[in-house]
Scaffold this motif. Structure first.
Motif, PDB file in Angstrom:
ATOM      1  N   GLU A  35       1.043  -1.220   0.044  1.00  0.00           N
ATOM      2  CA  GLU A  35       0.002  -0.085   0.043  1.00  0.00           C
ATOM      3  C   GLU A  35       0.936   1.271  -0.099  1.00  0.00           C
ATOM      4  OE1 GLU A  35      -2.824  -0.273   3.176  1.00  0.00           O
ATOM      5  OE2 GLU A  35      -3.998  -1.686   2.246  1.00  0.00           O
ATOM      6  N   ALA A  36       2.131   1.349   0.771  1.00  0.00           N
ATOM      7  CA  ALA A  36       3.149   2.294   0.694  1.00  0.00           C
ATOM      8  C   ALA A  36       3.609   2.669  -0.644  1.00  0.00           C
ATOM      9  CB  ALA A  36       4.075   2.102   1.732  1.00  0.00           C
ATOM     10  N   ALA A  37       3.843   1.772  -1.180  1.00  0.00           N
ATOM     11  CA  ALA A  37       4.590   1.718  -2.522  1.00  0.00           C
ATOM     12  C   ALA A  37       3.659   2.185  -3.639  1.00  0.00           C
ATOM     13  CB  ALA A  37       5.526   0.351  -2.972  1.00  0.00           C
ATOM     14  N   ALA A  38       2.592   1.259  -3.665  1.00  0.00           N
ATOM     15  CA  ALA A  38       1.404   1.458  -4.936  1.00  0.00           C
ATOM     16  C   ALA A  38       0.642   2.901  -4.434  1.00  0.00           C
ATOM     17  CB  ALA A  38       0.313   0.434  -4.558  1.00  0.00           C
ATOM     18  N   HIS A  39       0.241   3.317  -3.211  1.00  0.00           N
ATOM     19  CA  HIS A  39      -0.737   4.381  -3.005  1.00  0.00           C
ATOM     20  C   HIS A  39      -0.241   5.409  -2.090  1.00  0.00           C
ATOM     21  CE1 HIS A  39      -3.823   1.398  -4.584  1.00  0.00           C
ATOM     22  NE2 HIS A  39      -3.347   0.724  -3.485  1.00  0.00           N
ATOM     23  N   GLY A  40       1.204   5.227  -1.931  1.00  0.00           N
ATOM     24  CA  GLY A  40       1.693   6.251  -1.001  1.00  0.00           C
ATOM     25  C   GLY A  40       1.087   6.598   0.455  1.00  0.00           C
ATOM     26  N   THR A  41       0.359   5.463   0.958  1.00  0.00           N
ATOM     27  CA  THR A  41       0.038   5.279   2.311  1.00  0.00           C
ATOM     28  C   THR A  41       1.168   5.013   3.176  1.00  0.00           C
ATOM     29  OG1 THR A  41      -2.022   4.553   1.384  1.00  0.00           O
ATOM     30  CG2 THR A  41      -1.884   4.579   3.771  1.00  0.00           C
ATOM     31  N   HIS A  62       9.561   2.498   9.752  1.00  0.00           N
ATOM     32  CA  HIS A  62       8.625   3.549   8.878  1.00  0.00           C
ATOM     33  C   HIS A  62       8.705   3.013   7.268  1.00  0.00           C
ATOM     34  CE1 HIS A  62       8.107   6.873  11.934  1.00  0.00           C
ATOM     35  NE2 HIS A  62       9.100   6.206  12.282  1.00  0.00           N
ATOM     36  N   SER A  63       7.701   2.946   6.681  1.00  0.00           N
ATOM     37  CA  SER A  63       7.545   2.904   5.393  1.00  0.00           C
ATOM     38  C   SER A  63       6.916   3.906   4.516  1.00  0.00           C
ATOM     39  CB  SER A  63       7.042   1.508   4.986  1.00  0.00           C
ATOM     40  OG  SER A  63       5.448   1.638   5.313  1.00  0.00           O
ATOM     41  N   ALA A  72      10.377   3.292   0.529  1.00  0.00           N
ATOM     42  CA  ALA A  72      11.776   3.079   1.375  1.00  0.00           C
ATOM     43  C   ALA A  72      11.086   2.524   2.859  1.00  0.00           C
ATOM     44  CB  ALA A  72      12.345   4.196   1.124  1.00  0.00           C
ATOM     45  N   VAL A  73      12.172   1.634   3.582  1.00  0.00           N
ATOM     46  CA  VAL A  73      11.675   1.470   4.591  1.00  0.00           C
ATOM     47  C   VAL A  73      12.909   1.796   5.761  1.00  0.00           C
ATOM     48  CG1 VAL A  73      10.907  -0.433   6.408  1.00  0.00           C
ATOM     49  CG2 VAL A  73      10.300  -0.623   3.903  1.00  0.00           C
ATOM     50  N   SER A  74      12.629   2.514   6.756  1.00  0.00           N
ATOM     51  CA  SER A  74      13.666   2.801   7.747  1.00  0.00           C
ATOM     52  C   SER A  74      13.341   1.932   9.057  1.00  0.00           C
ATOM     53  CB  SER A  74      13.633   4.324   8.057  1.00  0.00           C
ATOM     54  OG  SER A  74      12.787   4.555   8.774  1.00  0.00           O
TER      55      SER A  74
END
Ligand SMILES: Nc1ncnc2c1ncn2[C@@H]1O[C@H](COP(=O)(O)OP(=O)(O)OP(=O)(O)O)[C@@H](O)[C@H]1O
Ligand SMILES: [Mg+2]
Length: 348
Positions: A35-41, A62-63, A72-74
């Motif tokens: 979801e973070a990669a595709a939709h920027g959530t 944090h992604s 990116a994931v920290s």
């Protein structure tokens, strides 16, 4: 990331998250990353490994999206912070438990102090009043006796009234006697005394049991020697025995059982463990915490001193008395009293 996660990043290229980290399959983590990669959530979570209630390792993760389709994931190592938080929480829990414990102890002590104070004031008052009332009662009693003799040939009604006067005088004398038991309660003069002697004296002064009541003593073969004031022990056990007789008064049959055995108290010191049980009507649940209060009585002719005097005596001997939750019928009191040690005097 290699260091924190214990992996080699290069090995992961071309793999899905589940392939790279099999334990994550079935968790919500892969879905959140997608979801973070595709939709920027953006997504944030803390992952804490608890190892036997202590923090073995913790990350703040944090992604966030870097461009559509990528993220990116920290990972931040927050093990120290989590360990401190956990230690603090455990410390707070311990403190709360300690405060609760101390508060309960304080309340208990305060209640005991209040009861003791109430008893002391009552005792002092009762002592003075008893003194003042004893003489007039003696005069009434003598006069009733005189009238009874002089009016022998008078009608029955007169005799009934004279008998009534005598009965009520006896009643008052009985009340005064228990009030005096209170004022006479001095610091115990302890010596080595066999429990059986205290019980015999108590049974004698409790008066003969009604015919339908049996008394059973179950004492160990080896004599139980208390470190106690014999006179005070007599009063303490007499009150318990009388209560038991009274509780079985209206039953067709009944048994008073007194048992004793050597035991150890909470601090590990040797003590005598004595039970006084009966098969009477028992103590109703709602009265259980009141029976030791001075002036609490459920009996029409009771004063409510008996058990408070008994408790006071036993506590002054560094012992304890509790009303047991007896499974059977009747009431059962458990008493713990210190045993005599070698060297305790047998004389006053
Ligand atoms: N063995 C028992 N069985 C049932 N109830 C009991 C027993 N012992 C005490 N109680 C209850 O506890 C109350 C208080 O007992 P306590 O001996 O202090 O006073 P009392 O017997 O009522 O009066 P007093 O002893 O001053 O003559 C009693 O009125 C009774 O309700
Ligand atoms: Mg009583």
């Amino acid at each position: 990331a290699d260091r924190i996660l214990g992996i080699t990043c290069a090995d992961l290229i071309g793999k899905t998250i589940e392939e790279a980290f099999p334990p994550l399959a079935g968790t919500e983590i892969p879905r959140r990353y997608i979801e973070a990669a595709a939709h920027g959530t953006p997504w944030f979570f803390e992952q804490v490994d608890y190892d036997d209630g202590t923090v073995a390792g913790a990350f703040e993760v944090h992604s966030f999206q870097t461009r559509p389709g990528s993220m990116a994931v920290s990972f931040m190592d927050i093990t120290d912070r989590k360990q401190n938080e956990l230690a603090l929480a455990q410390y707070r829990d311990r403190l709360e438990a300690l405060v609760d414990e101390r508060t309960a102890e304080l309340r208990d002590t305060q209640q005991k102090l209040l009861a003791a104070e109430r008893l002391a004031v009552l005792g002092q008052f009762a002592g003075n009043v008893s003194h003042e009332i004893r003489n007039p009662l003696g005069v009434i009693s003598t006069s009733a006796y005189y009238l009874k003799r002089r009016l022998q040939d008078q009608d029955e009604k007169i005799h009934k009234h004279i008998a009534q006067i005598s009965r009520q005088v006896d009643n008052c004398t009985r009340i005064i006697k228990s009030m005096l038991d209170l004022t006479r309660m001095e610091t115990p003069r302890k010596k080595a005394v066999p429990l059986s002697e205290c019980l015999d004296a108590a049974l004698c002064s409790a008066g003969a049991p009604p015919r339908h009541i049996k008394a059973a003593l179950d004492l160990p073969a080896e004599p139980v020697i208390l470190h106690a004031d014999p006179e005070q022990m007599r009063i303490a056990f007499k009150n318990l025995i009388k209560n038991a007789f009274q509780a079985m008064e209206s039953d067709a049959s009944g048994t008073l059982t007194i048992t004793a055995r050597a035991a150890v108290d909470d601090s590990g010191a040797p003590c005598a463990q004595i039970t006084v049980s009966d098969t009477g009507h028992g103590v109703p649940e709602q009265m259980r915490d009141k029976v030791f209060q001075p002036l609490f009585t459920s009996r029409a002719t009771g004063i409510g001193f008996g058990l408070s005097i008994t408790q006071m005596i036993i506590e002054r001997h560094d012992g304890a008395i509790t009303l047991e939750n007896s499974a059977g019928p009747g009431a059962s009191f458990l008493i713990r009293l210190p045993l005599a040690r070698e060297g305790d005097s047998h004389d006053e």
